[in-house]
Design an enzyme around this catalytic site. Sequence first.
Site, PDB file in Angstrom:
ATOM      1  N   HIS A 163      14.417  31.119  13.545  1.00 41.85           N
ATOM      2  CA  HIS A 163      13.347  30.407  14.251  1.00 41.85           C
ATOM      3  C   HIS A 163      12.226  29.924  13.337  1.00 41.85           C
ATOM      4  O   HIS A 163      11.431  29.080  13.744  1.00 41.85           O
ATOM      5  CB  HIS A 163      12.766  31.300  15.355  1.00 41.85           C
ATOM      6  CG  HIS A 163      13.716  31.515  16.500  1.00 41.85           C
ATOM      7  ND1 HIS A 163      14.114  30.502  17.335  1.00 41.85           N
ATOM      8  CD2 HIS A 163      14.382  32.621  16.917  1.00 41.85           C
ATOM      9  CE1 HIS A 163      14.970  30.976  18.238  1.00 41.85           C
ATOM     10  NE2 HIS A 163      15.156  32.264  17.997  1.00 41.85           N
ATOM     11  N   ARG A 187      17.046  37.154   8.902  1.00 42.21           N
ATOM     12  CA  ARG A 187      17.776  36.820  10.118  1.00 42.21           C
ATOM     13  C   ARG A 187      18.254  35.390   9.931  1.00 42.21           C
ATOM     14  O   ARG A 187      17.447  34.455   9.851  1.00 42.21           O
ATOM     15  CB  ARG A 187      16.899  36.915  11.356  1.00 42.21           C
ATOM     16  CG  ARG A 187      17.718  36.379  12.552  1.00 42.21           C
ATOM     17  CD  ARG A 187      17.168  36.701  13.880  1.00 42.21           C
ATOM     18  NE  ARG A 187      15.906  36.069  14.173  1.00 42.21           N
ATOM     19  CZ  ARG A 187      15.309  36.180  15.349  1.00 42.21           C
ATOM     20  NH1 ARG A 187      15.864  36.903  16.294  1.00 42.21           N
ATOM     21  NH2 ARG A 187      14.157  35.592  15.573  1.00 42.21           N
ATOM     22  N   GLU A 231      21.849  40.331  22.197  1.00 41.27           N
ATOM     23  CA  GLU A 231      20.743  39.677  22.903  1.00 41.27           C
ATOM     24  C   GLU A 231      21.256  38.778  24.025  1.00 41.27           C
ATOM     25  O   GLU A 231      20.615  37.801  24.385  1.00 41.27           O
ATOM     26  CB  GLU A 231      19.836  38.913  21.926  1.00 41.27           C
ATOM     27  CG  GLU A 231      20.534  37.953  21.003  1.00 41.27           C
ATOM     28  CD  GLU A 231      19.563  37.208  20.082  1.00 41.27           C
ATOM     29  OE1 GLU A 231      18.351  37.268  20.267  1.00 41.27           O
ATOM     30  OE2 GLU A 231      20.068  36.533  19.158  1.00 41.27           O
ATOM     31  N   ASP A 242      15.776  36.852  24.379  1.00 38.79           N
ATOM     32  CA  ASP A 242      17.019  36.148  24.724  1.00 38.79           C
ATOM     33  C   ASP A 242      17.807  36.934  25.766  1.00 38.79           C
ATOM     34  O   ASP A 242      18.445  36.340  26.640  1.00 38.79           O
ATOM     35  CB  ASP A 242      17.871  35.908  23.474  1.00 38.79           C
ATOM     36  CG  ASP A 242      17.437  34.643  22.738  1.00 38.79           C
ATOM     37  OD1 ASP A 242      17.229  33.623  23.409  1.00 38.79           O
ATOM     38  OD2 ASP A 242      17.287  34.685  21.509  1.00 38.79           O
TER      39      ASP A 242
HETATM   40  C1  3PY Z   1      14.697  37.953  20.987  1.00 41.49           C
HETATM   41  O1  3PY Z   1      13.894  38.688  21.607  1.00 41.49           O
HETATM   42  O2  3PY Z   1      15.495  37.200  21.553  1.00 41.49           O
HETATM   43  C2  3PY Z   1      14.696  37.973  19.551  1.00 41.49           C
HETATM   44  O3  3PY Z   1      15.518  37.295  18.950  1.00 41.49           O
HETATM   45  C3  3PY Z   1      13.700  38.835  18.850  1.00 41.49           C
HETATM   46  O4  3PY Z   1      13.738  38.736  17.477  1.00 41.49           O
HETATM   47 MG    MG Z   2      16.671  35.994  20.061  1.00 38.13          MG
END
Ligand code: 3PY
Ligand code: MG
Length: 265
Positions: free
Chosen positions: A46, A71, A147, A173
Amino acid sequence: MRTNTAKQLLRSGKPAVGLWINMPSVVGAEALASIGWDWLTLDVEHGCMDYETQQNLFIAIGTSGTIPLARIPENDTAVIKRTLDAGAYGVVVPMVCTAEEAQRAAAACRYPPEGVRSAGGGRWRYWAGPDYMEHANDEILCIVMIEHIDAVARAEEILSVEGVDGCFIGPSDLSWSMGLHGKRDDRHAEAIQRVLEAGRKIGKFTGIHCMSPDEVVQRMQQGFRFLACQNDAAFMMAGAGAAYRTIEAARCASSAVQTIGTTTP
Ligand code: 3PY
Ligand code: MG
């Protein structure tokens, strides 16, 4: 090879705490690393940072004992290879929903015969040590993100994949995948608990993104071990925002404020 002290903590069942770096600032990364966080993870999913910037940030983080991680934007073998070659001591792979996807990530993190990582140059030669290739398969962290609600249902099979060291929950997510539009409710909490229990059963660590230091402490007590405390931009905005609001409140309340060029009667 320089020890992956974050992985060492996780292997011994201890918490490893850090935060996401979203801003492509070398001095910002160096400053954060000087604080003593166990790890710092570049958020290339991101954040807006190119490959060369990532390498510069790894160098900055590597000036202290903090472990540099990234990441990555997607579960891609070439991306993982380049990220590790640039100096990351592990990758956090977003949106892993099946055991096959977990296998792909784990294989990309390891040299043959365990994996498919290509053996090439990189700054690890001098930063990590000349014996890097002998030990990298053990030292590098492969963390898959759970996620999506589909991944929650498959948490045990995902975590059972050899080479996956642990998982990291993205609560945001996860919420969206459950139709909750970013909000959290009891079902969301149950899904998180389910992943935690899968980790316990399989014997791998579980991590989670936290919105405050208090949440980190609470999640640590709940059993999470890889804990992300917000990100650099959130810390900066919270600190600078609070300072600005304090000053602004005083300025608005003050009857002594004058406009330049006017005189008091
Ligand atoms: C989320 O909460 O979706 C994330 O990717 C946090 O890093
Ligand atoms: Mg995420």
